[in-house]
Structures are given as structure tokens and as C-alpha cells.
Write a protein that holds these residues in place. Structure first.
Motif, PDB file in Angstrom:
ATOM      1  N   THR A  77       0.850  -1.181   0.000  1.00 24.99           N
ATOM      2  CA  THR A  77       0.000   0.000   0.000  1.00 24.99           C
ATOM      3  C   THR A  77       0.886   1.231   0.000  1.00 24.99           C
ATOM      4  O   THR A  77       2.042   1.175   0.406  1.00 24.99           O
ATOM      5  N   SER A  78       0.345   2.354  -0.454  1.00 27.21           N
ATOM      6  CA  SER A  78       1.090   3.610  -0.431  1.00 27.21           C
ATOM      7  C   SER A  78       0.576   4.533   0.657  1.00 27.21           C
ATOM      8  O   SER A  78       1.127   5.603   0.869  1.00 27.21           O
ATOM      9  N   LYS A  79      -0.497   4.114   1.358  1.00 27.39           N
ATOM     10  CA  LYS A  79      -0.989   4.919   2.466  1.00 27.39           C
ATOM     11  C   LYS A  79      -1.689   4.004   3.464  1.00 27.39           C
ATOM     12  O   LYS A  79      -2.246   2.962   3.098  1.00 27.39           O
ATOM     13  N   ALA A  80      -1.628   4.401   4.717  1.00 29.21           N
ATOM     14  CA  ALA A  80      -2.255   3.610   5.772  1.00 29.21           C
ATOM     15  C   ALA A  80      -2.411   4.470   7.009  1.00 29.21           C
ATOM     16  O   ALA A  80      -1.651   5.411   7.222  1.00 29.21           O
ATOM     17  N   THR A  81      -3.399   4.148   7.801  1.00 26.97           N
ATOM     18  CA  THR A  81      -3.573   4.748   9.120  1.00 26.97           C
ATOM     19  C   THR A  81      -3.232   3.651  10.119  1.00 26.97           C
ATOM     20  O   THR A  81      -3.902   2.617  10.150  1.00 26.97           O
ATOM     21  N   LEU A  82      -2.159   3.860  10.878  1.00 26.37           N
ATOM     22  CA  LEU A  82      -1.648   2.822  11.768  1.00 26.37           C
ATOM     23  C   LEU A  82      -1.477   3.342  13.180  1.00 26.37           C
ATOM     24  O   LEU A  82      -1.147   4.509  13.382  1.00 26.37           O
ATOM     25  N   ASP A  83      -1.658   2.467  14.124  1.00 29.48           N
ATOM     26  CA  ASP A  83      -1.259   2.710  15.503  1.00 29.48           C
ATOM     27  C   ASP A  83      -0.033   1.830  15.716  1.00 29.48           C
ATOM     28  O   ASP A  83      -0.150   0.603  15.784  1.00 29.48           O
ATOM     29  N   LEU A  84       1.145   2.431  15.754  1.00 30.03           N
ATOM     30  CA  LEU A  84       2.378   1.652  15.847  1.00 30.03           C
ATOM     31  C   LEU A  84       2.448   0.830  17.128  1.00 30.03           C
ATOM     32  O   LEU A  84       3.166  -0.162  17.192  1.00 30.03           O
ATOM     33  N   ASP A  85       1.671   1.207  18.138  1.00 28.31           N
ATOM     34  CA  ASP A  85       1.616   0.429  19.370  1.00 28.31           C
ATOM     35  C   ASP A  85       1.058  -0.967  19.120  1.00 28.31           C
ATOM     36  O   ASP A  85       1.411  -1.915  19.809  1.00 28.31           O
ATOM     37  N   TYR A  86       0.180  -1.126  18.118  1.00 32.44           N
ATOM     38  CA  TYR A  86      -0.338  -2.460  17.779  1.00 32.44           C
ATOM     39  C   TYR A  86       0.811  -3.420  17.486  1.00 32.44           C
ATOM     40  O   TYR A  86       0.772  -4.584  17.855  1.00 32.44           O
TER      41      TYR A  86
END
Length: 147
Positions: A77-86
Motif C-alpha cells: 500500500t502507499s498509504k495507511a492509518t496505523l497505531d504503531l503500538d499495535y
């Protein structure tokens, strides 16, 4: 036109103490790869697969003088909404990361590993990032693991 084969990723740097500086060697590195092309491969061996944030991720573990773990998105993917804590919590639950580490820096960007072209990178870290302890706990049910 330049022919580039980049990877798009986040890098999280972890230390055993909350006073770590950018000059200190990390104890751990977590890479979150959103996109890999042209044969880019993470360091180490595949140790599992996890479903986080609505996507599947392959987990790799290697050693660079510190433990390096890569979470590689199965579908680019070229974009994502992530919570790096996951990602940190998934690794803790899988016993691939101890829960007594501190995040001392975060980098995000592209890295050309073959061909020519610039490296685009944003850095949060060193004195500008307040380190946070990687802690055990629920991710609120938003992330599901399939190991």
C-alpha cells in the motif's frame, strides 16, 4: 527518469533505558513495511503472520548486533492509518519483544535499496521524542492476531 526500487517503512528504535540517546546502540528495532518492490527482503527469517489494523503482516526476526524485527505488509500500500503500538504489543504477546523497553526514536520514509534516487525520511527521535515504555495490555480489540 530514475529507476528505483524502494521500500516504504517505519523504523522504531528501542532501548533498555529511558535515558537513551541517538548515539547509544539500540537493543531492538521494529520495522513496519508498508510497501516493498523489486525483491526487497527483510533481514532474518519469517517467524509468523499477524492481522493488525485490517491488514495481514508477515513477521521476520534477524540480528544486526541488536534484535531487528520486521512487520511486512502482505499486500503493498502507499498509504495507511496505523497505531504503531499495535505492532509493539503484538510482538510482546508473541514473546518476540520484552515489555520493559523504551521507544527512543521513530523514523519513516523510503529507502532505495537498488538503483539510484533519493532517500526520503522523516525522523522523530533523540531529544525530540519523549521515550515511552512498551507495556503489556489490551489494544482495545482493534487489532486481531493470527499467528
Amino acid at each position: 527518469m530514475r529507476h528505483r526500487r524502494p521500500r516504504l517503512a517505519y523504523d522504531l528504535w528501542l532501548h533498555g533505558e529511558n535515558t537513551a540517546d541517538w548515539q547509544d546502540q539500540p537493543t531492538d528495532e521494529i520495522m513496519v513495511w508498508l510497501n516493498r518492490q523489486g525483491g526487497a527482503e527483510p533481514l532474518g527469517s519469517k517467524v509468523g503472520r499477524v492481522s493488525l489494523g485490517g491488514a495481514m503482516w508477515d513477521i521476520y526476526e534477524g540480528d544486526l548486533g541488536w534484535k531487528a524485527r520486521s512487520c511486512v505488509r502482505v499486500a503493498n500500500t502507499s498509504k495507511a492509518t496505523l497505531d504503531l503500538d499495535y505492532f509493539t504489543q503484538a510482538l510482546v504477546r508473541r514473546k518476540l519483544l520484552s515489555n520493559d523497553k523504551y521507544v527512543s526514536g521513530i523514523e519513516a520514509g523510503t529507502e532505495v535499496f537498488r538503483g539510484t534516487g533519493p532517500r526520503h525520511q522523516s525522523v522523530l527521535g533523540g531529544h525530540r521524542l519523549k521515550p515511552g515504555l512498551v507495556r503489556r495490555g489490551s489494544s482495545g480489540g482493534a487489532a486481531r492476531e493470527d499467528w
